[in-house]
Design an enzyme around this catalytic site. Structure first.
Site, mmCIF file in Angstrom:
data_model
loop_
_atom_site.group_PDB
_atom_site.id
_atom_site.type_symbol
_atom_site.label_atom_id
_atom_site.label_comp_id
_atom_site.label_asym_id
_atom_site.label_seq_id
_atom_site.Cartn_x
_atom_site.Cartn_y
_atom_site.Cartn_z
ATOM 1 N N LYS A 42 0.815 -1.192 0.000
ATOM 2 C CA LYS A 42 0.000 0.000 0.000
ATOM 3 C C LYS A 42 0.863 1.262 0.000
ATOM 4 O O LYS A 42 0.390 2.349 -0.350
ATOM 5 C CB LYS A 42 -0.900 0.024 1.250
ATOM 6 C CG LYS A 42 -1.829 -1.150 1.369
ATOM 7 C CD LYS A 42 -2.590 -1.051 2.720
ATOM 8 C CE LYS A 42 -3.424 -2.293 2.980
ATOM 9 N NZ LYS A 42 -3.968 -2.282 4.342
ATOM 10 N N ASP A 102 14.259 -0.407 2.280
ATOM 11 C CA ASP A 102 14.907 -0.527 3.587
ATOM 12 C C ASP A 102 15.879 -1.719 3.549
ATOM 13 O O ASP A 102 17.027 -1.565 3.130
ATOM 14 C CB ASP A 102 13.806 -0.682 4.649
ATOM 15 C CG ASP A 102 14.327 -0.733 6.067
ATOM 16 O OD1 ASP A 102 15.551 -0.651 6.273
ATOM 17 O OD2 ASP A 102 13.514 -0.857 7.002
ATOM 18 N N VAL A 152 10.188 5.836 9.966
ATOM 19 C CA VAL A 152 9.438 6.969 9.436
ATOM 20 C C VAL A 152 8.025 6.554 9.020
ATOM 21 O O VAL A 152 7.790 5.412 8.628
ATOM 22 C CB VAL A 152 10.165 7.628 8.235
ATOM 23 C CG1 VAL A 152 11.403 8.370 8.707
ATOM 24 C CG2 VAL A 152 10.542 6.601 7.171
ATOM 25 N N ASP A 158 3.282 3.407 6.883
ATOM 26 C CA ASP A 158 2.426 3.176 8.046
ATOM 27 C C ASP A 158 3.180 2.687 9.273
ATOM 28 O O ASP A 158 4.282 2.156 9.187
ATOM 29 C CB ASP A 158 1.373 2.116 7.716
ATOM 30 C CG ASP A 158 1.990 0.723 7.579
ATOM 31 O OD1 ASP A 158 2.887 0.555 6.741
ATOM 32 O OD2 ASP A 158 1.581 -0.176 8.335
ATOM 33 N N ARG A 164 -0.779 6.583 7.114
ATOM 34 C CA ARG A 164 -0.518 6.626 5.671
ATOM 35 C C ARG A 164 -1.032 7.916 5.055
ATOM 36 O O ARG A 164 -0.571 8.332 4.006
ATOM 37 C CB ARG A 164 -1.217 5.455 4.969
ATOM 38 C CG ARG A 164 -0.672 4.080 5.332
ATOM 39 C CD ARG A 164 -1.216 3.052 4.350
ATOM 40 N NE ARG A 164 -1.120 1.680 4.847
ATOM 41 C CZ ARG A 164 -0.041 0.899 4.713
ATOM 42 N NH1 ARG A 164 1.035 1.365 4.119
ATOM 43 N NH2 ARG A 164 -0.046 -0.335 5.163
HETATM 44 C C1 PRP Z 1 7.166 -1.410 3.277
HETATM 45 C C2 PRP Z 1 7.492 -0.363 2.234
HETATM 46 C C3 PRP Z 1 8.222 -1.158 1.179
HETATM 47 C C4 PRP Z 1 8.952 -2.222 1.978
HETATM 48 C C5 PRP Z 1 10.385 -1.846 2.193
HETATM 49 O O1 PRP Z 1 5.997 -2.078 2.895
HETATM 50 O O2 PRP Z 1 6.304 0.200 1.726
HETATM 51 O O3 PRP Z 1 7.327 -1.764 0.293
HETATM 52 O O4 PRP Z 1 8.280 -2.290 3.257
HETATM 53 O O5 PRP Z 1 11.014 -2.715 3.103
HETATM 54 P P1 PRP Z 1 12.182 -3.687 2.736
HETATM 55 O O6 PRP Z 1 13.163 -2.972 1.864
HETATM 56 O O7 PRP Z 1 12.787 -4.003 4.087
HETATM 57 O O8 PRP Z 1 11.621 -4.902 2.094
HETATM 58 P P2 PRP Z 1 5.191 -3.021 3.891
HETATM 59 O O9 PRP Z 1 5.716 -4.404 3.820
HETATM 60 O O10 PRP Z 1 5.167 -2.395 5.247
HETATM 61 O O11 PRP Z 1 3.739 -3.040 3.278
HETATM 62 P P3 PRP Z 1 2.838 -1.736 3.034
HETATM 63 O O12 PRP Z 1 3.429 -1.001 1.872
HETATM 64 O O13 PRP Z 1 1.492 -2.280 2.731
HETATM 65 O O14 PRP Z 1 2.881 -0.921 4.295
HETATM 66 MG MG MG Z 2 3.996 -1.127 5.963
HETATM 67 MN MN MN Z 3 5.245 -1.316 0.825
#
Ligand code: PRP
Ligand code: MG
Ligand code: MN
Length: 179
Positions: A42, A102, A152, A158, A164
């Site tokens: 998302k 990340d 962040v 989120d 969000r």
């Molecule tokens: C978060 C962010 C990226 C991912 C980055 O998504 O939006 O897609 O994590 O992290 P990484 O480099 O450690 O893999 P999340 O999994 O929280 O899902 P969301 O976007 O639905 O919040």
């Molecule tokens: Mg997330």
């Molecule tokens: Mn994500």
């Protein structure tokens, strides 16, 4: 909700500037091509809307939903493909849109998936790059901002599915999260 924020890192104006800058680069780099833009839900929902309005190209927009944080403050090793795309990306130039890179594990998962399906090129445009968080060797091609190794939220990002809808990226107050 705004009261939970300790510090605003990137406000709407700076995010808009980043969208304009990256939008111009992508428009130039893909001139004459018709890329598939793959927005990662998302988190990338606002970045997708803002960045793509600065891109002057014929493009297909697709959404994929992968999840790694599972609601917490740190990324997990387990990546889940929540919702897949339905279109064929064989032979296509794919641009993945992320809010943040990340550990890099979500991106690696998607790049491997797209390569296996025969994408002819795969690039990544992320609003935020948290380089200190990497667990795998992977880099984004277009980066809005580098970000410190802090948790962040906002502008798509989120904490436990909240924040969000903040129009900026900020650091959450320590007392707000417990795990
Ligand atoms: C978060 C962010 C990226 C991912 C980055 O998504 O939006 O897609 O994590 O992290 P990484 O480099 O450690 O893999 P999340 O999994 O929280 O899902 P969301 O976007 O639905 O919040
Ligand atoms: Mg997330
Ligand atoms: Mn994500």
């Amino acid at each position: 909700m705004n009261n939970d924020i300790q510090e605003v890192l990137f406000d709407q104006d700076r995010i808009h500037d980043a969208a304009v800058r990256l939008g111009k680069q992508i428009t130039q780099d893909y001139a004459g091509k018709k890329p598939v833009v793959l927005s990662v839900l998302k988190g990338a929902y606002l970045w997708t809307a803002d960045l793509l309005r600065e891109v002057d190209l014929y493009l297909d927009l697709e959404f994929i939903n992968v999840s790694s944080y599972h609601g917490g403050v740190s990324s997990t090793n387990e990546i889940t493909l929540v919702t897949d795309i339905r279109s064929d990306i064989q032979g296509r130039d794919v641009i993945i849109l992320e809010d943040i890179v990340d550990t890099g594990q979500s991106l690696l998962f998607m790049k491997e998936l797209l390569a296996k399906r025969g994408a002819s090129s795969i690039k990544v445009a992320t609003l935020l790059d948290k380089k200190a968080g990497r667990k795998v060797i992977i880099d984004a091609d277009y980066v809005g901002f580098d970000v410190r190794n802090e948790f962040v939220v906002g502008y798509g990002l989120d904490y436990k599915e909240l924040y969000r809808n903040l129009p900026y990226v900020g650091i959450l107050k320590k007392e707000v999260y417990t795990d």
